[in-house]
Every structure is written in C-alpha cells, then in structure tokens.
Design a protein around this motif. Structure first.
Motif, PDB file in Angstrom:
ATOM      1  N   ALA A 156      35.292  44.937  36.262  1.00  0.00           N
ATOM      2  CA  ALA A 156      36.005  43.673  36.485  1.00  0.00           C
ATOM      3  C   ALA A 156      36.474  43.580  37.931  1.00  0.00           C
ATOM      4  O   ALA A 156      36.375  42.523  38.565  1.00  0.00           O
ATOM      5  N   ILE A 157      36.974  44.699  38.459  1.00  0.00           N
ATOM      6  CA  ILE A 157      37.443  44.706  39.853  1.00  0.00           C
ATOM      7  C   ILE A 157      36.261  44.454  40.802  1.00  0.00           C
ATOM      8  O   ILE A 157      36.376  43.726  41.791  1.00  0.00           O
ATOM      9  N   ALA A 158      35.119  45.053  40.455  1.00  0.00           N
ATOM     10  CA  ALA A 158      33.927  44.902  41.304  1.00  0.00           C
ATOM     11  C   ALA A 158      33.214  43.576  41.081  1.00  0.00           C
ATOM     12  O   ALA A 158      32.182  43.308  41.703  1.00  0.00           O
ATOM     13  N   LYS A 159      33.771  42.754  40.184  1.00  0.00           N
ATOM     14  CA  LYS A 159      33.205  41.445  39.840  1.00  0.00           C
ATOM     15  C   LYS A 159      31.735  41.553  39.403  1.00  0.00           C
ATOM     16  O   LYS A 159      30.870  40.777  39.847  1.00  0.00           O
ATOM     17  N   VAL A 160      31.463  42.498  38.541  1.00  0.00           N
ATOM     18  CA  VAL A 160      30.103  42.695  38.021  1.00  0.00           C
ATOM     19  C   VAL A 160      29.708  41.485  37.164  1.00  0.00           C
ATOM     20  O   VAL A 160      30.495  40.999  36.353  1.00  0.00           O
ATOM     21  N   LYS A 161      28.529  40.994  37.386  1.00  0.00           N
ATOM     22  CA  LYS A 161      28.006  39.891  36.561  1.00  0.00           C
ATOM     23  C   LYS A 161      26.741  40.401  35.878  1.00  0.00           C
ATOM     24  O   LYS A 161      25.783  40.790  36.538  1.00  0.00           O
ATOM     25  N   MET A 162      26.737  40.425  34.559  1.00  0.00           N
ATOM     26  CA  MET A 162      25.558  40.888  33.843  1.00  0.00           C
ATOM     27  C   MET A 162      25.619  40.435  32.388  1.00  0.00           C
ATOM     28  O   MET A 162      26.448  40.926  31.608  1.00  0.00           O
ATOM     29  N   GLY A 163      24.759  39.506  32.051  1.00  0.00           N
ATOM     30  CA  GLY A 163      24.648  39.047  30.662  1.00  0.00           C
ATOM     31  C   GLY A 163      25.996  38.768  30.019  1.00  0.00           C
ATOM     32  O   GLY A 163      26.889  38.170  30.629  1.00  0.00           O
ATOM     33  N   ASN A 164      26.144  39.219  28.794  1.00  0.00           N
ATOM     34  CA  ASN A 164      27.380  38.990  28.047  1.00  0.00           C
ATOM     35  C   ASN A 164      28.567  39.783  28.578  1.00  0.00           C
ATOM     36  O   ASN A 164      29.720  39.474  28.265  1.00  0.00           O
ATOM     37  N   LEU A 165      28.254  40.801  29.356  1.00  0.00           N
ATOM     38  CA  LEU A 165      29.327  41.620  29.939  1.00  0.00           C
ATOM     39  C   LEU A 165      30.210  40.768  30.854  1.00  0.00           C
ATOM     40  O   LEU A 165      31.420  40.990  30.950  1.00  0.00           O
ATOM     41  N   THR A 167      31.322  37.722  30.526  1.00  0.00           N
ATOM     42  CA  THR A 167      32.398  37.072  29.761  1.00  0.00           C
ATOM     43  C   THR A 167      33.485  38.066  29.402  1.00  0.00           C
ATOM     44  O   THR A 167      34.680  37.769  29.480  1.00  0.00           O
ATOM     45  N   LEU A 168      33.044  39.262  29.013  1.00  0.00           N
ATOM     46  CA  LEU A 168      34.018  40.288  28.629  1.00  0.00           C
ATOM     47  C   LEU A 168      34.882  40.692  29.825  1.00  0.00           C
ATOM     48  O   LEU A 168      36.111  40.748  29.734  1.00  0.00           O
ATOM     49  N   LEU A 169      34.218  40.938  30.951  1.00  0.00           N
ATOM     50  CA  LEU A 169      34.963  41.389  32.133  1.00  0.00           C
ATOM     51  C   LEU A 169      35.892  40.296  32.658  1.00  0.00           C
ATOM     52  O   LEU A 169      36.944  40.599  33.236  1.00  0.00           O
ATOM     53  N   ASN A 170      35.530  39.039  32.433  1.00  0.00           N
ATOM     54  CA  ASN A 170      36.400  37.926  32.845  1.00  0.00           C
ATOM     55  C   ASN A 170      37.767  38.013  32.179  1.00  0.00           C
ATOM     56  O   ASN A 170      38.772  37.544  32.718  1.00  0.00           O
ATOM     57  N   LYS A 171      37.784  38.607  30.991  1.00  0.00           N
ATOM     58  CA  LYS A 171      39.058  38.731  30.261  1.00  0.00           C
ATOM     59  C   LYS A 171      39.999  39.721  30.943  1.00  0.00           C
ATOM     60  O   LYS A 171      41.205  39.695  30.731  1.00  0.00           O
ATOM     61  N   ILE A 172      39.438  40.635  31.718  1.00  0.00           N
ATOM     62  CA  ILE A 172      40.267  41.635  32.407  1.00  0.00           C
ATOM     63  C   ILE A 172      40.764  41.089  33.751  1.00  0.00           C
ATOM     64  O   ILE A 172      41.781  41.538  34.287  1.00  0.00           O
TER      65      ILE A 172
END
Ligand SMILES: [Zn+2]
Length: 242
Positions: A156-165, A167-172
């Motif tokens: 989340a800190i690294a702003k990873v963008k990958m598929g459904n992940l 959306t999940l990381l956006n929550k953090i």
C-alpha cells in the motif's frame, strides 16, 4: 510438557484432561504430562468475561514465546467439538504465512474463529462472519491482529497496482496518511511500515464499530470487546493495545 500456569487458570482448568497414558508419573517422579484434549465447552466459554478471554489469549502467546505450548491432542479436540463449537474469540488477521493465529496464541480446534485477509482489513463478508461469531455463536472478543513487516502494508505504501490487489491495498491507504512518523515514509523502512500497520489495526477497529451495528451494540452492552494487537514476527510477541 507441563504448564503450571495452566493449572492456575480457572477458565482453562476444566478443559484439561489427562490423555491416555499421559497421566502416568515418570520413573523419576516428575509431574505427569498434560495434554489439551478437549475443545472449549459452552459452559466454560460462557463463564468467561471478555477480559478473561483477552487474558487467555495473552497467556497463550506467552506459552508460545516461551516454547511451553500445550500438547494439543487435535484428534481428541476434533472429537469433542464435532457436535458443536463454542469459540471464545474471533480473530481478524493477515494471510501472512508467518502469523498463524492458532499457533502464536497456542489455541486448539474449536477455540477461536479466524478470518484472514491480506492486511487484516474488514469488508462486508468479514463483518458478517464476525457478527455470526459473536451474535450467533457467542464469541466474546473480536481481535484485530496486525503484524510487523506486513507485505500488504508495504504494498500500500509503495502504491502497488495489480488486479484485485489494488482494491484491497486501497483500504490500507487512509492509514498511511494518518500515521504520524518522523523519518522516511517509504516501503523499505520497516519502522514506518510497522507504524502504518498499527494505525491500520486501529482504523480497522473503527470500521468494524462504524459498519457493524450488531457488533457495536454488543460492545456497548459489555457482551463483547473489540481489541487490537500487533504480532512481532521477530520475537513472536503479541502486543495488545490498551
Ligand atoms: Zn501482512
């Protein structure tokens, strides 16, 4: 393996059973080996207050750290729990393979509900599961268990963008902005990652209270407690938040 502390814990005492053959004293006259052969009963669980449940979780972690785990007789636990389950808690923890809640809290079959998702964030399905655990099945504690060096938080800190992940990381993400930290706010800086993970646990607890009327009501009535903790993957300690 004998844990004397276990004998002092009234909430656990009636769960202890000597396994076949284990009750025999050794030739040297030492204490018999105790095995944790029964699952939590309804009677034992219902007697516990939420605070006692939290204490029992902390005690389980102490046993884990000191390598004095109970000898879980999983086959016996499976047998005693086959007609019903009376777990005392529901855990929301990360999928991280280094954080298996039942092991680090030294719990057995039937002791706890366990929901796992990367970054221990909540969503409607998890809230529904927790509502079932507490309002239907009678669990007394909701424990949101974050951990150090969390890859999801790093992502989340690294702003990873990958598929459904994504959306999940956006929550953090809101936890990153909310974390006060002096030093480098980067995914490579574990001190920052751990600080964000702690904020994430706190924010997840707020989300649970906000989005689950059922759990918020049970908590207001004193029937459950919603608590947070951080698991340290280096020293094995679970630090409960005050
Ligand atoms: Zn994680």
């Amino acid at each position: 393996m004998c844990d004397k502390n276990l004998l002092k814990d009234p909430s656990k005492r009636n769960l202890l059973k000597y396994s076949a053959g284990a009750a025999a004293f050794t030739a040297f006259g030492s204490l018999p080996t105790l095995s944790y052969a029964a699952s939590l009963t309804k009677e034992a669980r219902d007697k516990m207050t939420p605070d006692q449940v939290i204490t029992s979780l902390a005690e389980g972690n102490k046993r884990f750290i000191s390598n004095k785990r109970m000898e879980h007789d999983y086959i016996a636990q499976k047998k005693t729990s086959q007609h019903g389950q009376y777990p005392s808690s529901v855990i929301l923890s990360c999928i991280d393979s280094r954080v298996p809640a039942e092991i680090v809290l030294d719990a057995g079959i039937g002791d706890m509900f366990n929901s796992r998702v990367a970054g221990n964030v909540s969503n409607a399905d998890i809230l529904g599961s927790m509502e079932f655990a507490c309002a239907v099945a009678g669990a007394k504690v909701v424990l949101v268990l974050g951990h150090t060096k969390c890859g999801a938080v790093q992502g989340a800190i690294a702003k990873v963008k990958m598929g459904n992940l994504t959306t999940l990381l956006n929550k953090i993400e809101p936890s990153i902005a909310k974390t006060k930290f002096k030093g480098e706010r980067k995914a490579e800086n574990y001190d920052f990652v751990d600080a964000v993970a702690k904020t994430n646990v706190e924010m997840t607890i707020q989300e649970i209270r906000k989005n689950s009327e059922t759990l918020a009501k049970l908590e207001k009535e004193g029937k459950i407690k919603i608590v947070g903790a951080m698991y340290n993957i280096s020293n094995g300690k679970v630090d409960f938040f005050n």
